[in-house]
Design a protein around this motif. Structure first.
Motif, mmCIF file in Angstrom:
data_model
loop_
_atom_site.group_PDB
_atom_site.id
_atom_site.type_symbol
_atom_site.label_atom_id
_atom_site.label_comp_id
_atom_site.label_asym_id
_atom_site.label_seq_id
_atom_site.Cartn_x
_atom_site.Cartn_y
_atom_site.Cartn_z
ATOM 1 N N ILE A 76 4.729 1.383 24.555
ATOM 2 C CA ILE A 76 5.964 0.641 24.284
ATOM 3 C C ILE A 76 7.061 1.595 23.822
ATOM 4 C CG2 ILE A 76 7.050 -1.038 22.729
ATOM 5 C CD1 ILE A 76 4.331 -2.529 22.724
ATOM 6 N N ALA A 77 6.732 2.472 22.876
ATOM 7 C CA ALA A 77 7.729 3.411 22.346
ATOM 8 C C ALA A 77 8.277 4.317 23.447
ATOM 9 C CB ALA A 77 7.105 4.241 21.228
ATOM 10 N N ALA A 78 7.381 4.871 24.265
ATOM 11 C CA ALA A 78 7.811 5.781 25.327
ATOM 12 C C ALA A 78 8.657 5.056 26.376
ATOM 13 C CB ALA A 78 6.586 6.421 25.990
ATOM 14 N N THR A 79 8.193 3.882 26.799
ATOM 15 C CA THR A 79 8.921 3.123 27.825
ATOM 16 C C THR A 79 10.260 2.635 27.295
ATOM 17 O OG1 THR A 79 6.791 2.403 28.708
ATOM 18 C CG2 THR A 79 8.737 1.215 29.460
ATOM 19 N N PHE A 80 10.289 2.220 26.043
ATOM 20 C CA PHE A 80 11.529 1.794 25.392
ATOM 21 C C PHE A 80 12.574 2.904 25.465
ATOM 22 C CE2 PHE A 80 14.318 1.267 21.753
ATOM 23 C CZ PHE A 80 14.546 -0.102 21.690
ATOM 24 N N LEU A 81 12.156 4.128 25.156
ATOM 25 C CA LEU A 81 13.085 5.262 25.156
ATOM 26 C C LEU A 81 13.484 5.659 26.572
ATOM 27 C CD1 LEU A 81 11.435 7.443 22.369
ATOM 28 C CD2 LEU A 81 13.489 6.028 22.174
ATOM 29 N N ILE A 82 12.529 5.643 27.497
ATOM 30 C CA ILE A 82 12.831 6.018 28.889
ATOM 31 C C ILE A 82 13.846 5.056 29.496
ATOM 32 C CG2 ILE A 82 11.859 6.134 31.219
ATOM 33 C CD1 ILE A 82 9.253 7.160 29.892
ATOM 34 N N ILE A 83 13.575 3.759 29.370
ATOM 35 C CA ILE A 83 14.480 2.762 29.962
ATOM 36 C C ILE A 83 15.835 2.799 29.253
ATOM 37 C CG2 ILE A 83 14.866 0.283 30.284
ATOM 38 C CD1 ILE A 83 11.884 -0.016 30.798
ATOM 39 N N GLY A 84 15.807 2.988 27.929
ATOM 40 C CA GLY A 84 17.059 3.088 27.194
ATOM 41 C C GLY A 84 17.896 4.270 27.644
#
Length: 357
Positions: A76-84
């Protein structure tokens, strides 16, 4: 995990995930395609239910926590940052306003995520589900360990606990959240309701496959169509703890649709394994995570072609392009592009592993 049951239905389970993720993608496009089997009646409960079906009895609590931490919380943390980061880049290039999650300190960003049900990233709205699912996986393992005794019918005990949780989450906590909008009440309701579906899946996994029958599916179709058309049943929104029909009605409509999905998946599996459909099911988490970003990319194309005005990428200003034909483009590419990307990445990684060996 009941390995014989799972192994005998591995293909069908992949198909269930594939059907489920298609309904998730459809549910995020603002056009109603179905008059029955409407996504928000059952699509999130389906994945919690399937979690109970696939629950591994033998995995230790520590192993469960490690897996959840790596495959859910860190993901979640990694995907949150990537998409952001991608969203901010697109907003910068197009000179459009975004929800700039990086324009604040990390502590503030974390607090905003918690208070907004991880909706401060407009194009990663399913983060709440991944977080709640991981939390429930741990809680259910704890409950499983605590009820593991010869004096109890464990699966039935967990079912009763789950139904009680669902009643509290839907009929007690959800109305309080509706009145107060306290974010933690929403999180509690999500967890309790998800735990209920998880426990139902765990209890029914021993016999659900043998009960699947076309007459039951037809009957459920007729009943659900009648209920929805007469405004007796309505959609639920688990992410915001909205359950207008109460526990019993939502249980019936969601479980009857879940039953039907299992039936169709079993029938499709009887014809053999279709590699693409199975793969879509296996990577449902990737599609769930990135289909909204694909929607945005399609919007940008329509915007550049002059079909509509893209006012911004922030929650307040962003809106999808909608026309009589566009839903098919969004839904198909929302599934196809993450699938193609994931397949390419997997192929590259496998090639690298072979070269190292």
């Amino acid at each position: 995990m009941n390995k014989p049951i799972i192994l005998n239905h591995t293909v069908a389970i992949d198909y269930i995930k594939a059907i489920g993720i298609v309904f998730v993608v459809i549910g995020h496009y603002p056009v109603s395609i179905f008059n029955v089997f409407i996504p928000y009646i059952f699509h999130m409960p389906l994945f919690f239910f399937l979690g109970g079906v696939l629950f591994n009895n033998n995995k230790k609590l520590t192993a469960t926590i490690k897996k959840v931490f790596a495959h859910h919380f860190l993901y979640i943390a990694a995907t949150f940052l990537i998409i952001g980061a991608i969203t901010n880049l697109l907003g910068y290039l197009l000179h459009l306003e975004t929800n700039d999650i990086f324009n604040i300190n990390p502590v503030r960003m974390f607090k905003d995520a918690i208070k907004s049900n991880i909706h401060n990233n407009r194009f990663f709205l399913v983060a709440w589900f991944l977080f709640i699912y991981g939390t429930i996986a741990i809680l259910f393992k704890i409950a499983f360990n605590l009820t593991h005794t010869k004096k109890l019918n464990q699966s039935f005990t967990l079912l009763i606990i789950g139904i009680i949780c669902g009643f509290i989450g839907i009929d007690i906590i959800a109305p309080k959240y509706e009145n107060t909008k306290l974010f933690y009440l929403n999180n509690i309701s999500e967890t309790l309701v998800g735990f209920m579906y998880f426990s139902i899946g765990f209890y029914t996994r021993q016999f659900i496959w043998s009960t699947l029958h076309p007459y039951a599916v037809i009957l459920f179709f007729i009943i659900n169509y009648t209920l929805f058309q007469n405004n007796i049943s309505h959609q639920m929104i688990m992410s915001w703890s909205s359950y207008p029909d109460g526990l019993l009605m939502h249980l019936f409509t969601s479980l009857s649709c879940i039953y039907s999905v299992f039936f169709f998946a079993k029938v499709l599996a009887s014809y053999g394994k279709y590699t693409l459909i199975s793969y879509i099911g296996q990577i449902s988490k990737t599609i769930m995570s990135y289909h909204l970003l694909v929607f945005l990319l399609i919007d940008i194309v329509f915007y550049k072609l002059g079909f509509y005005e893209l006012k911004g990428l922030s929650t307040e200003k962003y809106s999808l392009f909608v026309s009589s034909y566009s839903w098919a483009i969004y839904v198909s590419l929302g599934i196809a592009l993450p699938t193609a990307f994931k397949y390419t990445v997997d192929a590259i990684l496998k090639k690298d592993d072979r070269s190292k060996n």
